[in-house]
Design a protein around this motif. Structure first.
Motif, PDB file in Angstrom:
ATOM      1  N   SER A  56     -16.687  45.208 -27.643  1.00  9.08           N
ATOM      2  CA  SER A  56     -17.691  45.763 -27.795  1.00  9.08           C
ATOM      3  C   SER A  56     -18.538  45.890 -26.235  1.00  9.08           C
ATOM      4  O   SER A  56     -19.800  46.611 -26.283  1.00  9.08           O
ATOM      5  N   ASN A  57     -17.735  45.644 -25.376  1.00 13.61           N
ATOM      6  CA  ASN A  57     -18.250  45.707 -24.048  1.00 13.61           C
ATOM      7  C   ASN A  57     -17.658  46.851 -23.368  1.00 13.61           C
ATOM      8  O   ASN A  57     -16.611  46.912 -22.627  1.00 13.61           O
ATOM      9  N   GLU A  58     -18.311  48.062 -23.028  1.00 10.93           N
ATOM     10  CA  GLU A  58     -17.714  49.172 -22.667  1.00 10.93           C
ATOM     11  C   GLU A  58     -17.710  49.145 -21.150  1.00 10.93           C
ATOM     12  O   GLU A  58     -16.838  49.843 -20.278  1.00 10.93           O
ATOM     13  N   ALA A  59     -18.285  48.089 -20.340  1.00  7.95           N
ATOM     14  CA  ALA A  59     -18.048  47.768 -18.918  1.00  7.95           C
ATOM     15  C   ALA A  59     -17.141  46.853 -18.529  1.00  7.95           C
ATOM     16  O   ALA A  59     -17.024  46.418 -17.649  1.00  7.95           O
ATOM     17  N   ALA A  60     -16.478  46.210 -19.694  1.00  7.23           N
ATOM     18  CA  ALA A  60     -15.298  45.452 -19.529  1.00  7.23           C
ATOM     19  C   ALA A  60     -14.229  45.892 -18.431  1.00  7.23           C
ATOM     20  O   ALA A  60     -13.977  47.076 -18.475  1.00  7.23           O
ATOM     21  N   THR A  61     -13.730  44.919 -17.653  1.00  3.18           N
ATOM     22  CA  THR A  61     -12.415  45.358 -16.836  1.00  3.18           C
ATOM     23  C   THR A  61     -11.207  45.849 -17.615  1.00  3.18           C
ATOM     24  O   THR A  61     -10.938  45.216 -18.767  1.00  3.18           O
ATOM     25  N   ILE A  62     -10.421  46.427 -17.116  1.00  4.97           N
ATOM     26  CA  ILE A  62      -8.853  46.505 -17.683  1.00  4.97           C
ATOM     27  C   ILE A  62      -7.875  45.940 -16.846  1.00  4.97           C
ATOM     28  O   ILE A  62      -8.116  46.289 -15.526  1.00  4.97           O
ATOM     29  N   HIS A  63      -6.960  45.049 -17.366  1.00  4.28           N
ATOM     30  CA  HIS A  63      -5.914  44.753 -16.270  1.00  4.28           C
ATOM     31  C   HIS A  63      -4.746  45.456 -16.374  1.00  4.28           C
ATOM     32  O   HIS A  63      -4.082  45.746 -17.226  1.00  4.28           O
ATOM     33  N   LEU A  64      -4.146  45.630 -15.022  1.00  2.39           N
ATOM     34  CA  LEU A  64      -2.806  46.202 -14.708  1.00  2.39           C
ATOM     35  C   LEU A  64      -1.960  44.800 -14.909  1.00  2.39           C
ATOM     36  O   LEU A  64      -0.549  44.783 -15.401  1.00  2.39           O
ATOM     37  N   LEU A  65      -2.404  43.565 -14.068  1.00  2.06           N
ATOM     38  CA  LEU A  65      -1.680  42.429 -14.071  1.00  2.06           C
ATOM     39  C   LEU A  65      -2.907  41.363 -13.578  1.00  2.06           C
ATOM     40  O   LEU A  65      -3.487  41.600 -12.308  1.00  2.06           O
ATOM     41  N   SER A  66      -3.265  40.554 -14.607  1.00  4.33           N
ATOM     42  CA  SER A  66      -4.431  39.572 -14.040  1.00  4.33           C
ATOM     43  C   SER A  66      -3.883  38.475 -13.224  1.00  4.33           C
ATOM     44  O   SER A  66      -2.715  38.063 -13.219  1.00  4.33           O
ATOM     45  N   GLU A  67      -4.748  37.932 -12.638  1.00  2.85           N
ATOM     46  CA  GLU A  67      -4.554  36.671 -11.618  1.00  2.85           C
ATOM     47  C   GLU A  67      -3.939  35.685 -12.614  1.00  2.85           C
ATOM     48  O   GLU A  67      -2.853  34.981 -12.318  1.00  2.85           O
ATOM     49  N   ALA A  68      -4.439  35.408 -13.783  1.00  2.00           N
ATOM     50  CA  ALA A  68      -4.153  34.324 -14.829  1.00  2.00           C
ATOM     51  C   ALA A  68      -2.543  34.558 -14.891  1.00  2.00           C
ATOM     52  O   ALA A  68      -1.617  33.782 -14.828  1.00  2.00           O
ATOM     53  N   SER A  69      -2.265  35.610 -15.361  1.00  2.00           N
ATOM     54  CA  SER A  69      -0.768  36.116 -15.447  1.00  2.00           C
ATOM     55  C   SER A  69       0.088  35.558 -14.491  1.00  2.00           C
ATOM     56  O   SER A  69       1.139  35.157 -14.795  1.00  2.00           O
ATOM     57  N   LEU A  70      -0.271  36.103 -13.406  1.00  2.00           N
ATOM     58  CA  LEU A  70       0.642  35.895 -12.062  1.00  2.00           C
ATOM     59  C   LEU A  70       0.718  34.007 -12.094  1.00  2.00           C
ATOM     60  O   LEU A  70       1.891  33.839 -11.858  1.00  2.00           O
ATOM     61  N   ARG A  71      -0.493  33.515 -12.372  1.00  2.00           N
ATOM     62  CA  ARG A  71      -0.225  31.900 -12.231  1.00  2.00           C
ATOM     63  C   ARG A  71       0.719  31.434 -13.425  1.00  2.00           C
ATOM     64  O   ARG A  71       1.425  30.482 -13.116  1.00  2.00           O
ATOM     65  N   PHE A  72       0.606  32.193 -14.560  1.00  2.00           N
ATOM     66  CA  PHE A  72       1.480  31.436 -15.649  1.00  2.00           C
ATOM     67  C   PHE A  72       2.900  32.035 -15.250  1.00  2.00           C
ATOM     68  O   PHE A  72       3.676  31.233 -15.793  1.00  2.00           O
ATOM     69  N   ILE A  73       2.994  33.091 -14.736  1.00  2.00           N
ATOM     70  CA  ILE A  73       4.412  33.335 -14.026  1.00  2.00           C
ATOM     71  C   ILE A  73       5.008  32.423 -13.512  1.00  2.00           C
ATOM     72  O   ILE A  73       6.006  31.766 -13.546  1.00  2.00           O
ATOM     73  N   MET A  74       4.003  31.950 -12.263  1.00  2.14           N
ATOM     74  CA  MET A  74       4.398  30.803 -11.375  1.00  2.14           C
ATOM     75  C   MET A  74       4.856  29.602 -12.160  1.00  2.14           C
ATOM     76  O   MET A  74       5.691  28.837 -12.027  1.00  2.14           O
ATOM     77  N   ALA A  75       3.845  29.248 -13.112  1.00  6.35           N
ATOM     78  CA  ALA A  75       4.013  27.946 -13.725  1.00  6.35           C
ATOM     79  C   ALA A  75       5.281  28.147 -14.800  1.00  6.35           C
ATOM     80  O   ALA A  75       6.041  27.069 -14.758  1.00  6.35           O
TER      81      ALA A  75
END
Lengths: 497, 1008
Positions: A335-354
């Motif tokens: 319900s937050n119309e100003a939320a961002t949208i990810h193409l690829l998040s920093e967290a995802s990249l960190r988990f890819i590395m992990a």
């Protein structure tokens, strides 16, 4: 008298012809038919095309119906509302196998790829010739678009697609597309490097992702490459090593997430929020809640809210609550119309590395923790609900030397925000490896009990426009009662050993 | 040729047989019986048995019909006798004028070959009018309208698109007042309309407005008014036994269905029941609490549908003065039509003012003009996905929709409804939202005519006519959604419209000569220029600062668009006619059009037509004593081209809406940034004209002293190289390519029969019938394209499907075993994953029956429409079944059963027992369950008129009428003449559309 009459007639005929013809020469008619309100394709600077290339990629392809629907398959979101999302939750082929379901996203993604291919053309031969920065950006976006399409749909029109001279593009094998995308991302990296060395920066604010910062794009290109490599690691185990190298290159270029933050709730709404505002079809899922509960996760209060004051904060996947509307609670960010949208998040990249490190027997703790921290920050920002720093610290500290399972669970929780498409890839990839880190509980995944036919889609059905207008896709889709049911039978090439 | 000879042989045989009958008295009764048994009941026998009655008839009046003159292309008057093609024409008195607010409503059921599908009975509702089937898959199939010699715009300016939400948008024929019509001609075949060129491939409707005919030394003043009341032509009665909920065991005030427990048992409900919570006999409804009421209520039944709909009202008042003087005629008129609909707040208000003067300046010179001014405004209401009637029809009977406040006390933006707020409460919507259309329009023309007679006996003439006309209008529409709307939380106002400026110049020269006694020769040449300038605009403001002021000024986000389009068509044409001995008539025409809207070097079209009429009753064999008074065989061939709208490939600013979004979530420019993307359609630079070929033959017979007239026409139409937006595979990156492809072939049969059964100074009785069948087949689309979408949802849609008649219903179907039995999975029906063609929409036939009778001062006129067959998707019935709101669902709320069918897994007969409710819902989740047979019989019009004895110069008529009385239909619960869309899908796709109505009223007319 008679002669006079014939003269009159001749005169008249000449007059009629003269009056008419002067008003209809080809050049006058060209002028009349000129489109004064819209510019011809060749004259528009491709910078103006980049803006929506990014917007559409985030809003429609990565943040649209693809993610809303696979979020039900991955049990990161509970589909309800008694309509389309309920059918998805029920794993009813009426939605899951129907070519009409994803038709808009199929069409819009290809249309965006056409726009992107025009940018590439213009940078190579047209009005933007020599703009390597723009060319590199377009190539990254091209990879993102085709990657989503092939990982969701399998074999798709690729080499013959986006060509108005070819009405019925053939299907290319996923293998061929996968290799081409790897080559394409290398070309993107090459272009971006050229732009950096030439100090090119031509896009400015029209680049709504990074404000024309080419280095950031280079970081993204490496991150995209890392994700692409890891997605192919079932077929190519050595990809894991390369994915890690790419991810590290991304970090060294300063990658801190590809996150479209232009949404403001005024003239641009976050896609999940716009969907929720329109339909109220997204609820919180018990699968996520249970994982958070056992971890005493500070994200739980954000993920499962009593949005409708019904006392029902979440629902079990496949529950009959799917047929109700305005009943099951929802994650706060929808319900937050100003939320961002990810193409690829920093967290995802960190988990890819992990994950890569864990699979290679290396210590993944640091990347894992950075990933968790980043995800907590993202939950908090997207929902505009603070998580105390102390809570973050104590949560992160609760994990000591995470194993592969915990890495995948944390990645799953992190991507429950808005990267469900990548989770869908992860689940299928792990299935191919015979690994189950996330236990899916939706009873409808089998039709009629545990021994029933599989109803958990291994891929998404083709878009209807190709099924009805492209015989190559129609043949792959099938006919008769079992048309479209291939999605329950055959995992994709990329996700089979 | 073989067939032709055969048909001729049969025909001659029939004539001989008829002739023999005529001379054989003993057979006479039989022959008459034979005819009368067809459709005339027993009236003919009466006539036959009463020779004195026959003698009392005024023969002259019949013979006059032989020389009847009809208006044909470009306003050329021709003897009906000599036409080589079929032209239907109606007088004003033949139309259902009283209580009708549109031309389409007035002509329904009157003419063969003309299919009229009204979208509903609401004020200003659009109607789809198609003559002899579709010629274009996706473009307009509406005919050209010509009023007093001037083509006028009649198409809708805005398409309702897929027609899945929003209000119906009127077509511009709503601007014409049916009261003004003196006569109306339908040029159905291309041979008839060829002279109009490119615009006429869909047929032409030629309207001549009222004017003075008889010379009188004082003006004739006519004042008429009629008033009528409208009610739903069929009212839906929901089940009122079961409450809101998804299952029988629990009441659920948030459920999207009415499958809950018995309303009478609500106080026993475990969660909401009062019996266990200290409120015996009551139950708790949280919605009432939201509305500020006592949430504990005693179960009661509410008539939510009866509460909601109004009785509509229509007023139609006309005033006119006409006179024919020695050298001039004039006619002035003013009309007001006001209609308020059955859905509250919907209405239409139209003013028409017109003036017409013809002035004969001298023996050679004539001039005149016609001018019309129209102002029309319409308030409508939304349909389909955000339909206002949706929440009315679905309202559970225990909920008092009207009696419960529709918003939270103190916060008008927070709606209260039994259904979640993704749907507007209808009463909130009535109070706050607005769908408005307004048009001001002027159209008319002026002409100058020169006539020269010459030749030895003045037997040759040359007539030159120059006519220039304008059709100028501006529409200003507005969709207002107040802050708090389900569709737009922040509210929005969208003002849009178009200003059209159409100029038309027509210059013709006519040459006529009689050669000797036997030959009549006619030649014509001319040119026509049509120039169009359109300016489209749309301004949208959204996110209002506060509630209560839904205006542009109160919005905080703005977007605006303007689009200018121009086009020009220049045509040159000629025609040659030759008549021999009033027996053989040959006519040939040719026209060449040059159009701006085609690519360079592909702009010129030529189309020929040729027609032949043979009045075989002029043969000596038919001269005396024949039962046949008039007989004509006619045959014609024509080709008409149609252009496309070609543009150089261009870019647009992208928009985000549709799909799952009920509003536009992303609106450029964002933060001052704009963007461009390729337009979703690509244009074929080799576009060539679409070609329609038409062959038509027919037979006209008049017999029994012209008392019985039979017309039959068979036409074949072959449309090749259609220009249309060919849907592309999405993987091409484009959605459409404007190019040539496809073929559509149509066979049509039209029969018109009229009979004068009684004619006497004191009484008369005329009956008529018309019947049309149409086989409008989509032979091919484009390579690889099986079907194209005309509108609808993801499933169902209305599509043009290769190998089927046009159009078809497309969606998910029941999976079936080879023997046709349903395949069941876990005892429940299963759908095909892909959408398929489920049913063809086209009816077997449509027919109309007319009756006109008079006895002394009382006259009666009635017409009846009968459509047999045809299919429509009726989303309202389907949805109401699915949610358990219909009476039909009552037996399905409780219990279990084993459904008939084949188990999909085992291939054996199904043995799985399932809840009846589950089965019913699974069944009505599949689109095929929403396809219904459209057959119906409707009393279009019945009017009873009494003419008071003449008082001085005053003629005073009073009348009473009823319209659109649905007598019978196969479709349950609703009137089949209510549907979505103002284009090609119109008539076949319904989902919470505005309802159809029946009107009953009366009025009077004074002439002096």
């Amino acid at each position: 008298m008679k002669r006079n009459i014939s003269y009159t007639i001749y005169l008249l005929a000449t007059l009629i012809a003269a009056v008419g013809f002067t008003g209809c020469t080809e050049s006058i008619m060209d002028d009349i038919n000129k489109n004064t309100s819209n510019p011809p394709v060749s004259s528009v600077d491709a910078r103006f095309q980049l803006t929506n290339a990014i917007m559409s990629m985030a809003f429609t392809t990565y943040g649209g119906l693809y993610s809303w629907t696979v979020a039900s398959y991955t049990e990161q979101i509970f589909g309800d509302g008694g309509a389309q999302m309920m059918y998805a939750e029920m794993r009813d082929p009426i939605v899951t196998a129907a070519p009409t379901t994803f038709n808009n996203e199929w069409n819009n993604t290809y249309h965006n790829l056409l726009n992107i291919s025009q940018i590439i053309d213009k940078c190579e031969n047209g009005v933007n010739k020599g703009q390597e920065d723009l060319l590199g950006m377009a190539r990254v976006l091209k990879v993102l678009g085709f990657q989503a399409l092939t990982e969701l749909h399998g074999d798709i029109p690729f080499s013959e697609a986006l060509n108005d001279g070819i009405k019925n593009p053939k299907l290319d094998s996923q293998e061929k597309i996968y290799q081409s995308l790897l080559a394409e991302i290398d070309k993107a990296i090459e272009s971006l490097n050229k732009a950096i060395s030439g100090s090119q920066s031509s896009c400015g604010a029209q680049d709504i992702l990074y404000g024309g910062n080419v280095k950031k794009w280079l970081g993204l290109a490496y991150a995209v490459k890392a994700r692409l490599l890891l997605d192919g690691s079932v077929r190519f185990p050595t990809n894991i090593q390369n994915a890690l190298a790419s991810a590290e290159a991304a970090i060294s270029e300063g990658f801190s997430g590809a996150e479209l933050s232009i949404f403001n709730g005024v003239d641009a709404d976050n896609s999940w929020a716009a969907f929720f505002r329109s339909r109220h079809y997204s609820g919180s899922s018990e699968t996520v809640v249970k994982l958070m509960e056992v971890r005493n996760d500070p994200r739980l209060a954000i993920y499962a809210t009593d949005y409708f004051d019904s006392g029902i904060l979440y629902a079990a996947p496949g529950s009959s609550l799917a047929s109700t509307i305005d009943n099951v609670g929802a994650p706060a960010w929808v319900s937050n119309e100003a939320a961002t949208i990810h193409l690829l998040s920093e967290a995802s990249l960190r988990f890819i590395m992990a994950e890569c490190k864990a699979r290679l027997g290396m210590d993944a703790t640091e990347d894992f923790k950075q990933g968790v921290r980043s995800s907590l920050r993202d939950y908090s920002n997207s929902a505009r609900i603070a998580i105390e720093d102390s809570d973050v610290d104590s949560y992160v500290l609760s994990f000591d030397k995470p194993d592969l399972k915990e890495i995948m669970v944390q990645k799953y929780l992190s991507q429950s925000r808005d990267e469900q498409i990548e989770t869908y890839n992860d689940l299928r990839r792990c299935m191919a490896n015979g690994e189950e880190y996330i236990h899916l509980t939706n009873p409808n995944n089998k039709d009629g009990g545990d021994n029933g036919e599989n109803r958990w889609p291994y891929s998404l059905p083709y878009g209807n426009s190709d099924v009805v207008s492209n015989p190559n896709v129609a043949a792959a889709f099938g006919t008769g009662n079992s048309a479209g049911y291939y999605i329950f039978k055959q995992p994709l090439w990329l996700f089979t050993k | 040729m073989k067939y032709f000879n055969k048909i001729l042989a049969y025909f001659v045989g029939f004539v001989k047989f008829a002739k023999r009958l005529h001379y054989n008295d003993s057979m006479k009764q039989k022959s008459i019986f034979l005819l009368s048994s067809l459709f005339f009941s027993t009236s003919f026998s009466i006539y036959a048995q009463n020779p004195e009655l026959k003698d009392s008839l005024n023969k002259d009046s019949f013979n006059a019909t032989l020389d009847e003159v009809v208006v044909t292309a470009l306003g050329i008057n021709k003897e009906r006798k000599g036409l080589g093609y079929s032209v239907s024409n109606l007088d004003g008195s033949d139309l259902n004028i009283n209580g009708a607010t549109s031309i389409s409503g007035a002509i329904q059921g009157k003419v063969s070959g003309v299919d009229i599908r009204p979208s509903s009975g609401s004020p200003g509702a659009s109607a789809q009018v198609v003559i002899r089937g579709a010629r274009s898959f996706s473009d307009s199939n509406r005919p050209l309208y010509v009023i007093d010699g001037m083509p006028v715009a009649a198409n809708p300016d805005y398409s309702t698109g897929n027609s899945t939400r929003g209000a119906n948008l009127a077509d511009r024929s709503i601007d014409f007042n049916p009261e003004d019509i003196e006569s109306i001609s339908f040029l159905k075949g291309q041979a008839a309309s060829a002279l109009y060129g490119i615009r006429a491939s869909n047929g032409v409707v030629i309207i001549t407005t009222k004017r003075a005919r008889k010379k009188e030394n004082r003006p004739t003043v006519t004042f008429s008014t009629n008033l009528s009341a409208e009610i739903l032509s069929r009212r839906f009665h929901p089940q009122d036994l079961y409450s809101q909920g998804t299952k029988l065991s629990a009441f659920d005030p948030n459920a999207a269905s009415n499958w809950g427990p018995l309303i009478s048992s609500l106080p026993d409900d475990s969660k909401y029941g009062g019996n266990s919570q200290g409120h015996p006999g009551k139950y708790y409804n949280p919605k009432l609490e939201q509305a500020g009421l006592d949430p504990w209520v005693t179960p009661a039944i509410h008539d939510n549908i009866g509460d909601f709909f109004n009785t509509g009202f229509t007023e139609n008042t006309s005033f006119s003065i006409t006179q024919a003087l020695e050298n001039a005629t004039y006619s002035f008129g003013i009309n007001n039509t006001y209609q308020s609909g059955v859905v509250p707040t919907t209405d239409m208000n139209r003013w028409n003012v017109r003036g017409l003067v013809d002035w004969t300046l001298s023996k050679s010179w004539k001039t005149g003009f016609s001018a019309n001014f129209v102002s029309s405004s319409i308030h409508s209401a939304p349909t389909a996905n955000n339909a206002i009637v949706n929440t009315v029809y679905q309202a559970p009977a225990e909920y008092d929709l009207k009696g419960t406040p529709y918003h939270v006390p103190g916060d008008p933006t927070k709606q209260v409804s039994y259904r979640p707020t993704v749907y507007d409460n209808p009463y909130w919507e009535l109070a706050n939202n607005e769908y408005y259309q307004h048009t001001v329009r002027g159209f008319g023309n002026a002409y100058l005519e020169y006539l020269l007679k010459f030749g030895a006996e003045n037997d040759m003439s040359l007539r030159i006519r120059e006519q220039a006309g304008l059709d100028v209008y501006t529409t200003s529409d507005s969709d207002v959604l107040e802050k708090g709307s389900a569709g737009s939380n922040g509210g929005s106002i969208s003002n849009y419209g178009v200003t059209k400026n159409i100029f038309n110049n027509l210059l013709t020269a006519n040459y006529n000569a009689l050669f000797g006694e036997d030959f009549d020769f006619d030649a014509m040449i001319g040119s026509e220029i049509e120039n169009r300038n359109n300016r489209w605009r749309s301004y949208t403001g959204s996110n209002f600062s506060f509630f209560g002021l839904p205006t542009m000024g109160n919005a905080t986000v703005y977007t605006s668009h303007e689009y200018i389009s121009r086009s020009r068509t220049v045509g040159f044409f000629g025609s040659l006619s030759l008549a021999w001995k009033s027996m053989i008539y040959l006519n040939a025409t040719g026209r060449s059009d040059i159009v701006s809207s085609m690519p360079r070097n592909h702009r010129t079209f030529f189309y020929p037509s040729v027609s032949l009429a043979w009045v075989f009753t002029e043969l000596p064999a038919f001269r005396a004593g024949s039962v046949l008074d008039f007989g004509k065989l006619r045959v014609s061939f024509a080709e008409v081209g149609q252009g496309g709208s070609y543009k150089e490939n261009y870019m647009i600013v992208p928009t985000y809406s549709g799909g799952m979004f009920t509003y536009s979530p992303v609106v450029y420019p964002i933060n001052g940034l704009d963007s461009y993307v390729p337009y979703q359609q690509v244009y074929d630079p080799n576009l060539r004209p679409q070609n329609t070929r038409n062959i038509e033959w027919g037979l006209d017979l008049e017999m029994f002293d012209h008392r019985l007239k039979i017309g039959y026409t068979m036409a074949y139409q072959d449309v090749k190289d259609q220009i249309f937006s060919i849907p592309s595979a999405g993987s091409t990156g484009y959605r459409y390519m404007l190019s040539n492809a496809g073929r559509i072939c149509t066979w049509s049969n039209e029969i018109e029969i009229s009979g004068t059964i009684l004619r006497h100074p004191d009484y008369e009785l005329n009956v008529g019938m018309n019947l049309s069948t149409l086989d409008n087949k989509v032979v091919s689309l484009a390579p690889g394209v099986e079907s194209i979408m005309l509108g609808g949802f993801t499933s169902p849609q209305i599509r043009a499907e290769e190998g089927h008649t046009y159009p078809s219903i497309y969606g998910t179907a029941f999976q079936r075993a080879e023997n046709g039995e349903l395949l069941l999975s876990k005892g429940l029906p299963v759908a095909t994953a892909g959408s398929i063609c489920i049913a063809d929409c086209a009816p077997d036939f449509i027919s109309g029956f007319n009756l006109n009778g008079r006895w002394k001062r009382i006259s009666i006129a009635a017409s009846l429409s009968w459509q047999k067959g045809g299919n429509m998707y009726h989303g309202t019935n389907m949805t109401l079944n699915y949610v358990g709101a219909t009476k039909e669902s009552i037996p399905w709320h409780e219990g279990t059963f084993v459904a008939e069918g084949i188990d999909v897994a085992t291939g054996e007969k199904n043995t799985v027992e399932v809840d009846r409710q589950k089965y019913y819902q699974a069944y009505y989740a599949i689109t095929e369950s929403g396809v219904y047979d459209m057959s119906f019989v409707k009393l279009r019009d019945i009017t009873l008129t009494y003419r008071l004895p003449k008082f001085g110069n005053f003629n005073f008529d009073i009348f009473a009428f009823a319209h659109n009385v649905l007598l019978w239909s196969k479709l349950p619960n609703f009137d089949p003449e209510s549907s979505q869309g103002n284009g090609n899908m119109g008539g076949y796709f319904e989902r919470f559309s505005m309802p159809a109505t029946t009107s009953i009223g009366g009025g009077f007319k004074v002439t002096f």
